[in-house]
Design a protein around this motif. Structure first.
Motif, PDB file in Angstrom:
ATOM      1  N   ARG A 313       0.827  -1.204   0.000  1.00  0.00           N
ATOM      2  CA  ARG A 313       0.000   0.000   0.000  1.00  0.00           C
ATOM      3  C   ARG A 313       0.862   1.254   0.000  1.00  0.00           C
ATOM      4  NH1 ARG A 313      -4.794   1.857  -1.759  1.00  0.00           N
ATOM      5  NH2 ARG A 313      -5.513   3.630  -0.524  1.00  0.00           N
ATOM      6  N   VAL A 326      -7.483  -2.188  -2.498  1.00  0.00           N
ATOM      7  CA  VAL A 326      -6.717  -3.432  -2.571  1.00  0.00           C
ATOM      8  C   VAL A 326      -7.643  -4.592  -2.217  1.00  0.00           C
ATOM      9  CG1 VAL A 326      -4.739  -4.727  -1.693  1.00  0.00           C
ATOM     10  CG2 VAL A 326      -4.599  -2.222  -1.898  1.00  0.00           C
ATOM     11  N   TRP A 372      -7.268  -1.398   8.109  1.00  0.00           N
ATOM     12  CA  TRP A 372      -6.982  -1.089   6.707  1.00  0.00           C
ATOM     13  C   TRP A 372      -8.251  -0.731   5.943  1.00  0.00           C
ATOM     14  CZ3 TRP A 372      -4.288  -6.459   6.769  1.00  0.00           C
ATOM     15  CH2 TRP A 372      -3.098  -6.382   7.497  1.00  0.00           C
ATOM     16  N   TRP A 374      -8.676   0.714   3.258  1.00  0.00           N
ATOM     17  CA  TRP A 374      -8.489   0.649   1.813  1.00  0.00           C
ATOM     18  C   TRP A 374      -8.581  -0.778   1.283  1.00  0.00           C
ATOM     19  CZ3 TRP A 374      -4.255  -2.373   2.234  1.00  0.00           C
ATOM     20  CH2 TRP A 374      -3.410  -2.170   3.330  1.00  0.00           C
TER      21      TRP A 374
END
Length: 545
Positions: A313, A326, A372, A374
């Motif tokens: 990342r 992702v 996370w 993302w």
């Protein structure tokens, strides 16, 4: 002795403390979201489990294919990742989609994939289709090379890109056009390994060319298609024949070559390698004083897969690609028994028990949701071993959570129970489609989040807000970022909001860490102390000169 201690102990202590504080800061804070970001990705809001249906394309019995999707749906999975080997569809020549490998039974090579796609739709499973492995006719020049033939003798699964990249692009377009409801296509797999690249040195520039041609063709055939970058194999660049650069350097080179417009979602691998899912180290000491000469070529290991995804990342952020989500293409834990030969049993780290496998998988899912924002879909490797029976000495089938006859292992039930629990959002910015946001009817929503604060972005309204079923308070918001509650105890909370006539741009979650500034200040103080201590050491030397 006193003179040595007086002059050298201070700077040695500073170095030790500086290294220790850096390692602890990495473990406690690196990659862990604490506040909203500027650009939430809708693809990251797909916080669901997927499963890899390994070798489903080689199942001769259609009932087994359907049972695979039934088992995935009953587990609670929303996605299934399958492989569509190019060599299994366009088998004999360009544009030839008839399977004549059995001369007495020539038939359309699309037939079994039509059935797989139909079964996925029937059981409400979204497919992620990985396309690689060119047929022999498409890579005659590459396959004939002495380097590839030597590699093939070493690894019988070796493959590589076609002689003409446009052949691959045409096939990808054929898949995208034939299956317009298959939204997700992964182009290639592990191109950073030599045995996936014709046993030539992995070439990020050439791969970017392949990716760009194929994604352009797929998008032309089906404008709704979502392209996944292939997951790269985590490496440290210390294998000159197979992976002469780390996957992080490979990805950075792809970005420099202009790969970003050619994909919509980044893929990553996140195998546990026997580590607990809360492993936060980014480096690991391999050198063992009991075997001092055994690991001199690689005394420190950086291939810590549970946390390695954070480093991937960081490469994306350095390339300015903060808006791309992702997805994990493969993650899981291996439970190989003692019957597997010792040299093969531990190639994926220390094996775990079947129960521990399920617990670790659930905990890894929870960590991803908490730390996370993302990260979107996580595809478990694997539901079950499909197709022909495995070599008894092969440890790979022990990633499964079901036996080949569909008997569930303990991990299946553990994961199934966890997926029945309500979803929640961790710190960060989240698209309003996140499953933690539940509409209650009209203008009312109930939101589950873990952290110390919550807010919304992009909605000017007068809202009624109740935290953890407490009394409602009234909050007026503007069109920017608006805080609905802050200063809550760090943990799971529920907020009920009324007055949301139209969806906000994003859900915002904070997770305050009051002492985080201290970990940033400690290295500065220690570096200053180190400079002062070194000055004391070298000042007498300078005077003597």
């Amino acid at each position: 002795m006193n003179r040595f201690v007086r002059f050298h102990l201070p700077w040695i202590s500073c170095v030790v403390l500086l290294c220790t504080s850096t390692i602890l800061d990495n473990a406690w804070h690196r990659g862990i979201a604490t506040a909203p970001t500027n650009t939430p990705s809708p693809a990251a809001a797909a916080a669901h489990l997927g499963v890899n249906l390994y070798n489903i394309q080689y199942e001769p019995d259609p009932t087994v294919v359907e049972r695979s999707f039934v088992a995935a749906a009953q587990l609670g999975a929303r996605y299934a990742r399958i492989q569509m080997p190019w060599e299994d569809v366009e088998i004999h020549a360009r544009g030839d989609f008839t399977d004549r490998r059995n001369s007495s039974d020539a038939h359309s090579s699309w037939t079994k994939y039509d059935f797989i796609v139909a079964m996925a739709a029937k059981h409400h499973i979204e497919l992620i289709v990985r396309i690689d492995r060119p047929p022999a006719w498409a890579r005659t020049r590459a396959a004939a090379s002495a380097k590839f033939q030597a590699g093939l003798a070493e690894n019988g699964d070796s493959t590589g890109p076609p002689d003409d990249y446009d052949d691959y692009a045409r096939f990808v377009a054929a898949v995208a056009g034939r299956y317009p409801d298959v939204q997700y296509i992964q182009l290639w797999n592990e191109p950073n390994l030599a045995y996936e690249w014709n046993w030539e040195l992995p070439d990020p520039i050439a791969f970017t060319d392949l990716l760009t041609r194929a994604s352009t063709a797929a998008r032309t055939a089906n404008p709704k298609v979502v392209i996944l970058f292939p997951s790269l194999s985590p490496t440290d660049g210390k294998e000159p024949r197979i992976a002469p650069m780390s996957e992080l350097d490979y990805l950075a080179a792809c970005y420099r070559a202009g790969a970003a417009p050619a994909f919509d979602i980044m893929s990553a691998q996140a195998y546990g390698l026997g580590q607990p899912p809360d492993e936060h180290r980014y480096v690991r000491l391999r050198w063992n004083p009991l075997r001092p000469w055994a690991e001199l070529d690689r005394p420190i290991d950086t291939r810590i897969d549970v946390s390695r995804i954070v480093m991937l990342r960081e490469v994306m952020l350095q390339a300015g690609d903060d808006a791309t989500a992702v997805w994990v293409s493969e993650f899981g834990y291996n439970s190989a028994p003692d019957s597997i030969p010792p040299e093969r049993r531990t190639i994926w780290g220390p094996p775990v028990s079947e129960t521990q496998k399920g617990t670790y998988i659930v905990d890894q899912l929870a960590r991803a949701r908490t730390e996370w924002p993302w990260l979107g879909v996580m595809n478990l490797w694997m539901l079950r071993w499909g197709g022909p029976a495995a070599d008894p000495a092969n440890p790979t089938p022990y990633f499964s959570i079901m036996a080949p006859d569909f008997a569930p292992y303990p991990g299946y039930g553990i994961i199934q129970l966890a997926l029945q629990q309500p979803s929640y959002a961790g710190a960060g910015s989240h698209d309003w489609s996140h499953p933690a946001i539940q509409p209650l009817g009209g203008d009312r929503y109930r939101i589950a989040f873990t952290g110390t604060g919550v807010g919304i972005r992009g909605l000017a309204a007068d809202l009624s807000v109740a935290i953890d079923d407490g009394p409602a308070a009234y909050v007026s918001t503007g069109s920017g970022d608006a805080v609905l509650a802050r200063g809550l105890p760090d943990g799971l909370h529920h907020i009920t909001v009324s007055g949301i006539a139209q969806p906000p741009t994003a859900l915002l979650v904070w997770r305050d860490q009051p002492l985080r500034w201290l970990m940033a200040a400690i290295p500065i103080l220690l570096t200053s102390a180190l400079a002062a201590a070194m000055y004391r050491v070298f000042l007498p030397i300078k005077r003597s000169l």
